[in-house]
Design an enzyme around this catalytic site. Structure first.
Site, PDB file in Angstrom:
ATOM      1  N   ALA A  65       0.858  -1.182   0.000  1.00  0.00           N
ATOM      2  CA  ALA A  65       0.000   0.000   0.000  1.00  0.00           C
ATOM      3  C   ALA A  65       0.898   1.237   0.000  1.00  0.00           C
ATOM      4  CB  ALA A  65      -0.868  -0.012   1.251  1.00  0.00           C
ATOM      5  N   GLY A 104       0.698  -5.233   0.770  1.00  0.00           N
ATOM      6  CA  GLY A 104      -0.386  -5.251  -0.206  1.00  0.00           C
ATOM      7  C   GLY A 104       0.064  -5.785  -1.556  1.00  0.00           C
ATOM      8  N   GLU A 107      -0.301  -9.340  -1.327  1.00  0.00           N
ATOM      9  CA  GLU A 107      -1.736  -9.636  -1.266  1.00  0.00           C
ATOM     10  C   GLU A 107      -2.363  -9.572  -2.663  1.00  0.00           C
ATOM     11  OE1 GLU A 107      -2.333  -6.748   1.993  1.00  0.00           O
ATOM     12  OE2 GLU A 107      -3.342  -8.374   3.055  1.00  0.00           O
ATOM     13  N   GLU A 127       3.870  -5.819   7.427  1.00  0.00           N
ATOM     14  CA  GLU A 127       2.986  -4.821   8.050  1.00  0.00           C
ATOM     15  C   GLU A 127       3.221  -4.636   9.539  1.00  0.00           C
ATOM     16  OE1 GLU A 127       2.128  -6.913   5.718  1.00  0.00           O
ATOM     17  OE2 GLU A 127       0.634  -6.063   4.359  1.00  0.00           O
TER      18      GLU A 127
HETATM   19  C1  TC6 Z   1       0.537  -2.443   3.256  1.00  0.00           C
HETATM   20  O1  TC6 Z   1       0.890  -2.861   2.183  1.00  0.00           O
HETATM   21  C2  TC6 Z   1      -0.816  -2.579   3.766  1.00  0.00           C
HETATM   22  C3  TC6 Z   1      -1.781  -3.098   2.971  1.00  0.00           C
HETATM   23  C4  TC6 Z   1      -3.169  -3.218   3.422  1.00  0.00           C
HETATM   24  C5  TC6 Z   1      -4.031  -2.176   2.805  1.00  0.00           C
HETATM   25  C6  TC6 Z   1      -5.487  -2.414   3.051  1.00  0.00           C
HETATM   26  N1  TC6 Z   1       4.594   3.474   0.266  1.00  0.00           N
HETATM   27  O2  TC6 Z   1      13.274   1.894   0.977  1.00  0.00           O
HETATM   28  P1  TC6 Z   1      13.727   2.686  -0.178  1.00  0.00           P
HETATM   29  C7  TC6 Z   1       9.392   5.004  -0.838  1.00  0.00           C
HETATM   30  S1  TC6 Z   1       1.594  -1.614   4.246  1.00  0.00           S
HETATM   31  C8  TC6 Z   1       5.058   4.695  -0.023  1.00  0.00           C
HETATM   32  O3  TC6 Z   1      14.739   3.737   0.059  1.00  0.00           O
HETATM   33  P2  TC6 Z   1      14.974   0.359  -1.354  1.00  0.00           P
HETATM   34  C9  TC6 Z   1      10.406   5.396   0.208  1.00  0.00           C
HETATM   35  O4  TC6 Z   1       9.848   6.271   1.145  1.00  0.00           O
HETATM   36  C10 TC6 Z   1       3.104  -1.518   3.333  1.00  0.00           C
HETATM   37  N2  TC6 Z   1       6.361   4.948  -0.271  1.00  0.00           N
HETATM   38  O5  TC6 Z   1      14.220   1.743  -1.390  1.00  0.00           O
HETATM   39  C11 TC6 Z   1      11.488   6.025  -0.626  1.00  0.00           C
HETATM   40  O6  TC6 Z   1      11.070   7.328  -0.940  1.00  0.00           O
HETATM   41  P3  TC6 Z   1      12.131   8.524  -1.039  1.00  0.00           P
HETATM   42  C12 TC6 Z   1       3.854  -2.777   3.410  1.00  0.00           C
HETATM   43  C13 TC6 Z   1       7.212   3.936  -0.232  1.00  0.00           C
HETATM   44  O7  TC6 Z   1      15.243   0.012  -2.757  1.00  0.00           O
HETATM   45  C14 TC6 Z   1      11.457   5.206  -1.904  1.00  0.00           C
HETATM   46  O8  TC6 Z   1      10.159   4.591  -1.942  1.00  0.00           O
HETATM   47  N3  TC6 Z   1       5.088  -2.650   2.664  1.00  0.00           N
HETATM   48  C15 TC6 Z   1       6.791   2.643   0.068  1.00  0.00           C
HETATM   49  O9  TC6 Z   1      16.077   0.395  -0.355  1.00  0.00           O
HETATM   50  C16 TC6 Z   1      12.505   4.143  -1.992  1.00  0.00           C
HETATM   51  O10 TC6 Z   1      12.425   3.341  -0.818  1.00  0.00           O
HETATM   52  C17 TC6 Z   1       6.229  -2.272   3.240  1.00  0.00           C
HETATM   53  O11 TC6 Z   1       6.314  -2.030   4.421  1.00  0.00           O
HETATM   54  C18 TC6 Z   1       5.411   2.423   0.311  1.00  0.00           C
HETATM   55  N4  TC6 Z   1       4.927   1.205   0.583  1.00  0.00           N
HETATM   56  O12 TC6 Z   1      13.905  -0.681  -0.755  1.00  0.00           O
HETATM   57  C19 TC6 Z   1       7.438  -2.198   2.334  1.00  0.00           C
HETATM   58  N5  TC6 Z   1       7.867   1.824   0.055  1.00  0.00           N
HETATM   59  O13 TC6 Z   1      13.062   8.155  -2.131  1.00  0.00           O
HETATM   60  C20 TC6 Z   1       8.079  -0.866   2.449  1.00  0.00           C
HETATM   61  C21 TC6 Z   1       8.922   2.591  -0.258  1.00  0.00           C
HETATM   62  O14 TC6 Z   1      11.259   9.715  -1.331  1.00  0.00           O
HETATM   63  N6  TC6 Z   1       9.173  -0.660   1.510  1.00  0.00           N
HETATM   64  N7  TC6 Z   1       8.534   3.872  -0.435  1.00  0.00           N
HETATM   65  O15 TC6 Z   1      12.793   8.582   0.304  1.00  0.00           O
HETATM   66  C22 TC6 Z   1      10.374  -1.282   1.614  1.00  0.00           C
HETATM   67  O16 TC6 Z   1      10.598  -2.167   2.425  1.00  0.00           O
HETATM   68  C23 TC6 Z   1      11.473  -0.823   0.690  1.00  0.00           C
HETATM   69  O17 TC6 Z   1      11.134   0.441   0.228  1.00  0.00           O
HETATM   70  C24 TC6 Z   1      11.741  -1.733  -0.551  1.00  0.00           C
HETATM   71  C25 TC6 Z   1      12.751  -1.010  -1.472  1.00  0.00           C
HETATM   72  C26 TC6 Z   1      12.343  -3.055  -0.075  1.00  0.00           C
HETATM   73  C27 TC6 Z   1      10.485  -1.980  -1.335  1.00  0.00           C
END
Ligand code: TC6
Length: 694
Positions: A65, A104, A107, A127
């Site tokens: 998400a 998500g 999912e 999450e």
């Molecule tokens: C969910 O899914 C719930 C679902 C239910 C709904 C009903 N959203 O980490 P990096 C940005 S909850 C928005 O440096 P990497 C991040 O802020 C979510 N932005 O890259 C950064 O922005 P900046 C569950 C996001 O290559 C840029 O992307 N998912 C999101 O080292 C690059 O990020 C997670 O918790 C996001 N979801 O790693 C996964 N994700 O450049 C969260 C990233 O402006 N993400 N950004 O600073 C990660 O773990 C890592 O970003 C990665 C990539 C492994 C995908």
């Protein structure tokens, strides 16, 4: 310039290829959800389409998400609606998972009829790290696909698994280099036959007892964790309720947790850590210098730990000492640390050999000549450091970064001892260096932009969380810690006992209080420093050290460790000693309420944080939070000191600080100018960071 559609679709050879392109990580923003739902509906209606492949651009499949949308009014379609649109298609949908499929994102893949993953793909439900649980069917579909116990493990640990593991447990159907081609082949094979959707019944859940056993162990490892508790409850519903009702249980937990302030704090932590990577004022396009080889000067505990960080990241490193004896002792300590990891099962024997093979021990500074980055980790003694940096200016390669691991000393003064101050900066690791994630990168007034960029990039390669600090005594973390340490001693003199002070902080969420920490680190360490500087700031700690009570290593310190050497019990002798010191100073002791203890420990730190921010030592309040979360065990679900300050309310903190200052006569406790201004304007540290980022 027209913005590219985040979801596009093309039909070829009976297959609709739906592609998501929403850089940087294909998060499921409202536009992506809307695009996906429309593309699914169009594919359903198009008679030329027999099967559908869902793919993504870039190196990530879908990172989940869009976290930045949480806390804002929801925009339809919701993610569960979007996934339902894919899952209910009567034509097969195959997910082509090219990279990370998280939250998500996984999912969505679970709502497809089959999944193909690239060998490098990672799949996970992280999450819990954001204080929520999977909220788009993950808690119901994953257990029904791979079994309840393994599914619970994935969501409760929040750690992604590899494509290989996912294939072994049935989460993905195939692993292939060219995921789109493989997904197309699979999709056509499935077309016309019965669709292999995730079963909606209990067929695949596995034994209830195995699940309950796994759940009990997980809950024990994660006490008082509402997200983990919700995961257990939702997965249990998969046994007890039909699919749709299970989804409702999950949804109720999701909305409750998402709206909990603890989740807002964890979202702040996520974005603050990433924002800390952006260095204000760095010229655009500044490239990091290449680092093929490192050198670490000093093979003590710290130097050895730093050398391990390089070896763990696959970077060859020379560990340098003054004598063969010191060097051997240092290398043995490193070897011993790796051996412990092997014994615990967290490191394979061949990986240990490989890492040891990357560490070359040498006697004499000349050995630093081959390094692109030199980290000095010798005693905290300015004279010694200056001497080393003076010699390094001749020895080190032109362009090599010269870093000091000093915890307190003036990096500019060290830099002035070389003819190449632009190459000098601080790289302040935290002990144990091979474990702790924080790296303070200290920017001197002469530090070159590309030297700074290099240290930040290397920090990330070493799996650290690097944060830039300006030059001041103690940098961001230790400068704030000093306020807490001073107050902790004062509380002892006024009436508290070590266990009262420690309890206030452990109840708040720290793993350890300052006195238990002191006992672990050794009371003698800071005592010797105070003696050398003729400081009388810690009378209780000094008295303990003078009595030979150095902490755990002598079985006695602020606590008594005679039971098993590790568990500290309150010691009546210490209480008597503290009461004596209070009496000698004419202080009449009183019972201090826990809330007052907590405020007196935390608010002066926040105040110092405001000074650090006001002076530009830290670029953002979020950087200060990142330091404390990764280096000092500040509880993540409160967001860090500055975020916590906002949640308490800045006017309240100002008022309490004024009371503390008036009662003690300590002008350091007077509210900082920035804190006063923000409180007066009705603003917050968060708002200040947002304004600076805009
Ligand atoms: C969910 O899914 C719930 C679902 C239910 C709904 C009903 N959203 O980490 P990096 C940005 S909850 C928005 O440096 P990497 C991040 O802020 C979510 N932005 O890259 C950064 O922005 P900046 C569950 C996001 O290559 C840029 O992307 N998912 C999101 O080292 C690059 O990020 C997670 O918790 C996001 N979801 O790693 C996964 N994700 O450049 C969260 C990233 O402006 N993400 N950004 O600073 C990660 O773990 C890592 O970003 C990665 C990539 C492994 C995908």
């Amino acid at each position: 310039m027209t913005q590219q559609e985040p979801v596009t679709s093309s039909v070829e050879d009976g297959i609709a290829l739906i592609r998501i392109a929403n850089p940087p990580v294909n998060a499921l923003s409202a536009a992506v959800r809307g695009g996906l739902k429309r593309a699914a509906e169009a594919a359903a209606a198009d008679p030329a389409v027999r099967a559908i492949v869902l793919a993504a651009e870039g190196k990530t499949f879908i990172a989940g998400a869009d976290i930045s949308e949480f806390g804002k009014p929801p925009v339809p379609p919701s993610l569960p609606e979007t996934i339902a649109a894919l899952e209910s298609l009567s034509k097969p949908v195959v997910a082509a998972i090219n990279g990370a499929a998280l939250g998500g994102g996984l999912e969505v893949a679970l709502g497809c009829h089959a999944r193909v993953a690239a060998p490098s793909a990672k799949l996970g439900l992280p999450e819990v790290n954001l204080g929520i649980l999977p909220g788009a069917g993950g808690t119901q579909r994953l257990p029904r696909l791979i079994g309840a116990a393994p599914a619970l493990k994935i969501m409760a640990e929040g750690k992604p698994i590899s494509a290989k593991e996912a294939q072994a447990n049935g989460l993905v159907d195939e692993v292939a280099e060219d995921v789109v081609a493989a997904a197309k082949t699979l999709a056509l094979k499935l077309a016309g036959g019965a669709l292999p959707a995730v079963p909606k019944d209990r067929t695949n859940l596995g034994a209830r007892e195995a699940f309950e056993e796994a759940a009990a162990a997980i809950l024990k490892r994660n006490p008082n964790n509402p997200s983990v508790e919700a995961c257990v409850d939702a997965v249990r519903a998969a046994f007890d309720k039909p699919f749709e009702e299970g989804l409702a249980v999950e949804r109720a937990h999701f909305t409750r947790l998402r709206d909990d302030p603890r989740s807002a704090a964890l979202r702040h932590v996520f974005f603050a850590e990433r924002a800390a990577a952006r260095i204000p004022g760095l010229p655009k396009g500044t490239a990091a210098r290449p680092v093929q080889r490192a050198a670490v000067i000093g093979a003590g505990t710290m130097g050895g730990g730093i050398a391990m960080c390089f070896a763990n990241a696959g970077i060859p490193v020379t560990l340098i000492e003054t004598t063969e004896e010191n060097l051997q002792r240092g290398l043995e300590r490193v070897e011993g640390n790796y051996a412990t990891s092997v014994k615990r099962g967290s490191l394979a024997e061949d990986a240990k050999a490989k890492r040891m093979g990357l560490i070359e021990g040498k006697v004499g500074l000349e050995a630093a000549a081959g390094a692109d980055l030199v980290v000095e980790a010798v005693f905290e003694e300015m004279g010694l450091k200056k001497e080393i940096f003076g010699k390094l200016q001749e020895i080190a390669k032109p362009g090599a970064i010269l870093a000091t691991n000093t915890s307190y000393l003036d990096v500019d003064e060290i830099a002035a001892s070389t003819s190449r101050p632009a190459d000098v900066l601080g790289m302040h690791f935290f002990s144990p260096a091979n474990v702790m994630k924080l790296l303070e990168v200290v920017r001197g007034k002469e530090t070159a932009p590309d030297a700074l960029a290099t240290a930040m990039e290397i920090g990330r390669k070493l799996a650290k969380v690097p944060v830039v600090s300006g030059v001041c005594y103690g940098f961001i973390g230790n400068r704030m810690l000093a306020r807490r340490t001073a107050m902790a001693e004062r509380l002892l003199l006024e009436g508290a006992l070590p266990q009262d002070v420690d309890k206030a902080l452990t109840d708040f969420g720290f793993r350890m209080g300052p006195f238990a920490m002191s006992d672990l680190a050794g009371i003698d360490v800071s005592w010797r420093i105070r003696k050398a500087m003729n400081l009388k700031t810690a009378p209780v700690a000094d008295a303990l050290a003078e009595a030979g009570r150095f902490g755990q290593k002598t079985k006695r310190g602020f606590y008594d460790y005679s039971a098993d050497g590790r568990t500290g019990a309150p010691d009546p002798e210490v209480a008597t000693l503290i009461e004596r010191i209070s009496a000698e100073r004419g202080i009449s002791r009183r019972a201090i309420p826990q809330e007052e203890i907590l405020q007196r420990l935390l608010f002066p730190m926040i105040n110092e944080g405001a000074r650090i921010l006001g002076e530009g030592i830290a670029a953002r309040a979020g950087d200060i939070d990142t330091v404390w979360l990764n280096g000092y065990g500040w509880p993540a679900w409160t967001g860090g000191p500055m975020f916590y300050a906002d949640s308490v309310g800045l006017p309240k903190i100002v008022a309490r600080l004024r009371e503390f200052a008036a009662a003690s006569g300590d002008t350091n406790l007077e509210p900082a100018a920035l804190l006063l201004r923000l409180a007066h304007e009705g603003s917050s540290f968060t708002a200040l960071d947002e304004k600076a980022a805009a």
